[in-house]
Write an enzyme that holds these catalytic residues in place. Structure first.
Site, PDB file in Angstrom:
ATOM      1  N   CYS A   1     -85.425  72.630  28.382  1.00 17.01           N
ATOM      2  CA  CYS A   1     -84.672  71.547  29.014  1.00 17.01           C
ATOM      3  C   CYS A   1     -83.560  71.040  28.091  1.00 17.01           C
ATOM      4  O   CYS A   1     -82.755  70.191  28.485  1.00 17.01           O
ATOM      5  CB  CYS A   1     -85.576  70.381  29.378  1.00 17.01           C
ATOM      6  SG  CYS A   1     -86.933  70.837  30.456  1.00 17.01           S
TER       7      CYS A   1
ATOM      8  N   ASP B   1     -83.957  69.293  25.292  1.00 12.71           N
ATOM      9  CA  ASP B   1     -84.309  68.103  24.502  1.00 12.71           C
ATOM     10  C   ASP B   1     -85.767  68.167  24.066  1.00 12.71           C
ATOM     11  O   ASP B   1     -86.639  68.368  24.915  1.00 12.71           O
ATOM     12  CB  ASP B   1     -84.223  66.807  25.335  1.00 12.71           C
ATOM     13  CG  ASP B   1     -82.866  66.536  25.918  1.00 12.71           C
ATOM     14  OD1 ASP B   1     -81.961  66.199  25.150  1.00 12.71           O
ATOM     15  OD2 ASP B   1     -82.719  66.652  27.151  1.00 12.71           O
TER      16      ASP B   1
ATOM     17  N   CYS C   1     -78.922  66.676  22.424  1.00 14.33           N
ATOM     18  CA  CYS C   1     -77.515  66.328  22.261  1.00 14.33           C
ATOM     19  C   CYS C   1     -77.374  65.075  21.397  1.00 14.33           C
ATOM     20  O   CYS C   1     -78.368  64.454  21.006  1.00 14.33           O
ATOM     21  CB  CYS C   1     -76.889  66.105  23.626  1.00 14.33           C
ATOM     22  SG  CYS C   1     -77.572  64.698  24.493  1.00 14.33           S
TER      23      CYS C   1
ATOM     24  N   CYS D   1     -81.748  60.706  28.201  1.00 15.79           N
ATOM     25  CA  CYS D   1     -82.024  60.677  26.752  1.00 15.79           C
ATOM     26  C   CYS D   1     -82.794  59.409  26.382  1.00 15.79           C
ATOM     27  O   CYS D   1     -83.711  59.443  25.559  1.00 15.79           O
ATOM     28  CB  CYS D   1     -80.729  60.727  25.943  1.00 15.79           C
ATOM     29  SG  CYS D   1     -79.742  62.203  26.228  1.00 15.79           S
TER      30      CYS D   1
END
Lengths: 405, 136
Positions: free
Chosen positions: B37, B39, B64, B107
Site C-alpha cells: 500500500c 505505507d 511518503c 497518512c
C-alpha cells in the site's frame, strides 16, 4: 557549478530547442498567413513552410511528406488511428490487439471502443516489458483489424520488437499502428522497415513545441483509410479538419530535422550519461533494481526501484531534481504504476520507483549532482524505514502478516 | 502540490527516529500499514511504570513525506502524556497541524492507528505479566 533545479524528466516533456524556437518566430510575426489561403503570397509561404515540415517529419520515420497528418498531439493521433480504423473497417472486423503497458491515450480509446461493441485483446508483457511477435501472431484472428503497440514505453523505456511484429501484421493482413511518441528521434523507427501503417508522433517529446503532433498514415501497400474524428474544412486529406498551426508545425519540422541529424551522436551521449547515473547509484547503494529492459530501451530512460524507500518521499529528498515516480502517492488514483504492475514488479517496488529521463540538455555535472542527492536521500530514508530495519535483521518481508489498510 | 513548511520540517528533521527493544515489558510496539500500500509505520512507546506516563516514543516509517511527518508529529505529541491522553489524539488534529491536503488524510489515520496499536500492545503485555512482577 551546476544550476538548480535540474530537469531530468524528459520522458514527460522536453525543453524547446533554441534552434526550433528561432525557426518558429517569423511565422508568428511576419509570415502569419493561413496555409489554406490559395490566392496570395501570405498563404503560399505558409503552405511552403508546412510542406517543408512534412518532409522533415516524414524523413525522420521513413514516411513520405504526403503521409503526415497534423494533429494537436500524440493523444489525438492515437485516438484518430484507433477510432478512425475501428469505424472505417467495421465491416471487416471489430477486434483490436494492444498491450497492458500502453499509454492511456491508447488504452482508453480501446476501452471506449470495447464499451461500444469492439473486442479488445490487452496482451500481457514479459518481466522486462516486451511483447513477443509470437504473442501477437497467436492473438490475431479473422475479425482482427488493428494491432496497436508502442515503439518505446514512456515509463520504463522498453522498446518492442516492431520489425518482427510488423512482419506478422503484414502477413496476416492486419493494420499496424505504433505510438512512437517516446521513441521517435531517440531510437531508429522506420515505417517501411517495420511495416508500420499508422504512427503517432508528438513534437514536445523531441524538443519541439507543445500542442502539435502528427499521425503518419500509409498511402500505399496498403492505402489506409480513416474516419475523421473532427469534421470541418477538409484539411489534411479530410482526416483532420482545422486551420494548421503554422508556427508550431515549422517548429515540429525543425525538431524532427535536428533529431534525425543528431540522433546517432545524441544516443551515444545519452547512453553514456545513463550508464554513469546507473553505475554511480548502484555502486553506492544496495537493493536498487532496474525496471524495464537492460538493452532494448530508450537511451535516456532509467527507471529504478529503491527497495525500502517510498518514491514520493525520495522525490522530496531530491527536491532540486525534477524526476517522476511510479508511486501511488504521486498519482491521483492512489494506485501504483500499472506499467510496473504489468511487469510483475511487486507493488512495494512500484511504490519505490523513480524514473530519470535524461535529455539533450543534461550534462555530466548534473548527473554527478543527482547521484550525490539520490544516495544521500535514500540513506536518510532507509535510516527511518521499518522495512529496511527488518531486512537488516534478516526478516523476509514477504512472510510478514501486514495489517493492510 | 507543494508541501507545508511543517511537513518539510518533520521530513528533514524527523523527531524520535529509532527503535526500542520490542521485548521490553515497558515498551509497546504498533506496526500498521503494508508495503504494497506504500505505507508502513512502526511506532513504539516506553511507559514509566511509576507514573504511568509515556516517557519516550520512537518511530520508523516507510511512506511518503506526509506519512513520515504524521508519525514524527505523533511521537512528539504522545511523549509525556498518559495512556488515556494519548488515546484521545485524533487524526484530524494531525491533519490540521500539518496542513495535509485531502489525498494525504490517510497518512494521519495511519498515525492515529499506530498510536492505538502501540498502546494496545503495551496493555496486552501488562495484562500477561507474571503475578510477582505486577505486585511491585
Amino acid at each position: 557549478m551546476v544550476r538548480l533545479p535540474i530537469y531530468m524528466d524528459n520522458n514527460a516533456t522536453t525543453r524547446t530547442d533554441p534552434r526550433v524556437l528561432e525557426a518558429m518566430i517569423p511565422y508568428f510575426t511576419e509570415r502569419y498567413g493561413n496555409s489554406a489561403s490559395r490566392n496570395h503570397s501570405f498563404g503560399w509561404e505558409a503552405e511552403e513552410a508546412v510542406e517543408l515540415a512534412r518532409e522533415q517529419i516524414g524523413s525522420l520515420i521513413g514516411a513520405t511528406a504526403k503521409e503526415i497528418i497534423f494533429t494537436s498531439g500524440a493523444t489525438e493521433s492515437n485516438n484518430l488511428a484507433i477510432k478512425g480504423v475501428a469505424s472505417m473497417y467495421k465491416k471487416k472486423g471489430n477486434h483490436i490487439i494492444t498491450a497492458e503497458t500502453e499509454h492511456k491515450a491508447v488504452l482508453d480509446p480501446c476501452k471506449r471502443l470495447e464499451r461500444d461493441g469492439c473486442e479488445i485483446t490487452f496482451l500481457p508483457v514479459d518481466k522486462e516489458g516486451r511483447v513477443s511477435p509470437e504473442q501477437v501472431a497467436s492473438a490475431i484472428k479473422e475479425k482482427t483489424i488493428l494491432v496497436s503497440l508502442m515503439a518505446g514505453n514512456n515509463e520504463i523505456g522498453t522498446l518492442h520488437p516492431l520489425k518482427e511484429i510488423g512482419k506478422i501484421c503484414k502477413e496476416k493482413g492486419v493494420l499496424f499502428h505504433t505510438d512512437a511518441t517516446q521513441a521517435a528521434g531517440k531510437a531508429p523507427v522506420d515505417v517501411e522497415e517495420c511495416g508500420i501503417d499508422l504512427l503517432s508522433l508528438s513534437a514536445h517529446k523531441m524538443y519541439g513545441p507543445k500542442g502539435i503532433g502528427a499521425l503518419s498514415v500509409r498511402r500505399k501497400d496498403p492505402r489506409v483509410r480513416l474516419d475523421a474524428l473532427i469534421d470541418g474544412g477538409g484539411h489534411e486529406r479530410g482526416m483532420r479538419s482545422g486551420t494548421l498551426p503554422v508556427p508550431s508545425i515549422v517548429g515540429f519540422g525543425m525538431a524532427a530535422e535536428i533529431a534525425r541529424k543528431e540522433m546517432e551522436a545524441e544516443t551515444a551521449r545519452l547512453q553514456a550519461l545513463r550508464e554513469r547515473l546507473h553505475r554511480g547509484i548502484s555502486s553506492r547503494l544496495g537493493d536498487v533494481y532496474l525496471n524495464g529492459h537492460p538493452e532494448f530501451r530508450l537511451p535516456g530512460n532509467l527507471n529504478l526501484s529503491f527497495a525500502f524507500v517510498e518514491g514520493e518521499a525520495l522525490m522530496m529528498g531530491i527536491k532540486d531534481v525534477a524526476v517522476s515516480s511510479g508511486s501511488a502517492c504521486t498519482s491521483a488514483s492512489l494506485e501504483p504504476s500499472y506499467v510496473l504492475k504489468a511487469l510483475g514488479v511487486g507493488d512495494e517496488l512500484a511504490h519505490s520507483s523513480i524514473r530519470f529521463g535524461l535529455g539533450r540538455f543534461n550534462t555530466v555535472e548534473e548527473v554527478d549532482h543527482v547521484i550525490e542527492d539520490v544516495v544521500r536521500a535514500v540513506n536518510h530514508l532507509r535510516d527511518m524505514s521499518p522495512l529496511y530495519e527488518m531486512h537488516k535483521q534478516g526478516i523476509d518481508l514477504k512472510t510478514v502478516q501486514w495489517a493492510a489498510h | 502540490m507543494a508541501y507545508s513548511t511543517k511537513v518539510l520540517d518533520h521530513y528533514n528533521n524527523p523527531r524520535n527516529v529509532g527503535s526500542f527493544e520490542k521485548d521490553d515489558p515497558l515498551v509497546g510496539t504498533g506496526v500498521v500499514g503494508a508495503p504494497e500500500c506504500g505505507d508502513v509505520m512502526k511506532l513504539q512507546i516506553k511507559v514509566n511504570p511509576l507514573t504511568g506516563l509515556i516517557e519516550d516514543a520512537k518511530f520508523k516509517t516507510f511512506g511518503c513525506g506526509s506519512a513520515i511527518a504524521s508519525s514524527s508529529l505523533a511521537t512528539e505529541w504522545i511523549k509525556g502524556k498518559s495512556i488515556d491522553q494519548a488515546l484521545e489524539i485524533r487524526n484530524t488534529e494531525i491533519v490540521e497541524e500539518l496542513a495535509l491536503p485531502p489525498v494525504k488524510v490517510h497518512c494521519s489515520v495511519l498515525a492515529e492507528d499506530a498510536i492505538k496499536a502501540a498502546i494496545h500492545n503495551y496493555q496486552e503485555k501488562q495484562a500477561n505479566q507474571p503475578a510477582e512482577a505486577s505486585a511491585n
